[in-house]
Design a protein around this motif. Structure first.
Motif, PDB file in Angstrom:
ATOM      1  N   HIS A 172       0.861  -1.178   0.000  1.00 13.55           N
ATOM      2  CA  HIS A 172       0.000   0.000   0.000  1.00 13.55           C
ATOM      3  C   HIS A 172       0.902   1.234   0.000  1.00 13.55           C
ATOM      4  O   HIS A 172       1.602   1.488   0.960  1.00 13.55           O
ATOM      5  N   GLU A 173       0.906   1.963  -1.129  1.00 14.23           N
ATOM      6  CA  GLU A 173       1.808   3.124  -1.242  1.00 14.23           C
ATOM      7  C   GLU A 173       1.447   4.206  -0.229  1.00 14.23           C
ATOM      8  O   GLU A 173       0.267   4.447   0.025  1.00 14.23           O
ATOM      9  N   ALA A 202      -1.471   6.880  -0.663  1.00 16.48           N
ATOM     10  CA  ALA A 202      -2.496   6.376  -1.596  1.00 16.48           C
ATOM     11  C   ALA A 202      -3.824   6.237  -0.843  1.00 16.48           C
ATOM     12  O   ALA A 202      -3.839   6.067   0.373  1.00 16.48           O
TER      13      ALA A 202
END
Ligand code: ATP
Ligand code: MG
Length: 334
Positions: free
Chosen positions: A15-16, A19
């Motif tokens: 999960h960036e 984001a």
């Protein structure tokens, strides 16, 4: 036959930072892959997991498979992301289940799909496409039929669609679009909100495609502002009821079936798909979008529909697989 399974697992994705919370919403779980595996093995075939991304490329080159059951959603926020895996399979001349890259790419692009629907005379809500902040500044809202729903133009699983995506004025629309452009890194669609029954249609097979069923999505809390948001989809067991077959006027059912077949064929869909409509108070079915790569998890609308129609989860997957095999007669005896 030896059947390869291509998929993108949510649990293997990072999960960036920064984001949105639904960044990985489109990706699948091992449970869903298990259903596909059991369905295909139940037909007497063996399966091999190819995965997605670089791992898929390595595996598909090393493993000898006769056909691939593809549910890979693809990587990034590209409008052709769903076409990534089928493109590689075509390059390697490997048969696969489901629609081809051109179909998947066009259907993921809601703006392009809506233009094609319009050309075919299929009602779709009025809309504007806003590609960047400059275009947003230049947008003339006069005459736009608010309320409107704001959504990313190349996504699925209701990514980016929350309760505040339903807006009542140009000022609210501009603020939501501006935020969505930054968060979802893609053009944003502003679409006339159709207040009315929400119907999703399952499509199965080829030449001719059949309507598997029509299902009405009914919010438990009655509202004329219902939106099947990402939050509602996550908590579907508590927030919605599903009615299948959908109770609709006969003329509406006929129209929905006609529009669904026409769209499936026009876009060159294959084997299966799911099409979303909202029916206005005056009985017009407006097509929102078509999903040629619909979810196959037990929480997915197509599976919920199939189960309500009396199919087992694995049976529906087997029907999709057999529809693909019929297109590749040589595979059947390999
Ligand atoms: N024009 C509209 N009028 C009314 N409701 C809408 C409209 N557009 C979207 N919605 C609501 O938002 C939901 C999600 O929209 P849409 O189907 O376009 O997104 P999606 O991310 O492609 O969904 P999925 O791929 O899960 O089907 C719809 O099911 C519907 O409830
Ligand atoms: Mg949809």
């Amino acid at each position: 036959m030896r059947v390869g399974l291509s998929f993108d697992l949510k649990e293997t994705m990072a999960h960036e930072a920064g984001a949105p919370d639904d960044m990985l919403e489109e990706y699948d779980s091992p449970t869903t892959i298990g259903y596909i595996q059991r369905a295909i093995e139940g037909l007497g075939h063996s399966t091999v997991k190819l995965g997605g991304g670089k791992e898929f490329i390595r595996n598909v080159l090393n493993e000898k498979v006769d056909i691939v059951f593809n549910i890979a959603e693809g990587r990034g926020t590209y409008r052709s992301r769903e076409a990534q895996v089928p493109s590689i399979l075509e390059m390697l001349d490997i048969p696969y289940v489901g629609s081809d890259p051109e179909c998947l790419a066009v259907c993921l692009d809601k703006h392009l799909t809506k233009k094609l629907m319009q050309m075919e005379g299929i009602p779709t809500p009025e809309w504007r496409l806003i590609a960047n902040q400059q275009e947003l500044k230049e947008t003339v809202w006069k005459g736009f039929p608010f309320p409107a729903i704001i959504k990313p133009s190349f996504e699925g699983s209701s990514k980016g669609i929350h309760a505040n995506s339903l807006v009542d004025s140009a000022a609210q629309a501009a603020a939501t679009v501006s935020e969505m452009l930054e968060t979802y890194r893609q053009p944003v669609l502003v679409e006339q909100f159709i207040d009315g029954d929400e119907i999703t249609v399952g499509m199965l097979g080829n030449s001719p495609v059949k309507v598997l069923g029509m299902m009405k999505i009914i919010p438990r809390k009655q509202s004329n502002r219902f939106v099947y948001t990402v939050e509602v989809k996550r908590d579907w067991k508590n927030l919605v009821d599903y009615e299948c077959p959908a109770h609709l006027k006969e003329a509406t059912t006929k129209k929905i079936a006609e529009y669904s077949r026409k769209t499936f064929e026009m876009l060159g869909c294959r084997d299966f798909s799911r099409i979303d409509f909202r029916v206005s108070a005056d009985g017009i079915p407006y097509m929102l979008e078509i999903n040629p790569l619909p979810g196959l998890g037990d929480y997915s609308d197509l599976i919920i529909m199939a189960v309500k129609l009396g199919w087992k989860h694995e049976e529906l997957i087997a029907l999709v697989f057999n529809a693909a095999l019929e297109r590749y007669p040589l595979c059947v005896h390999v």
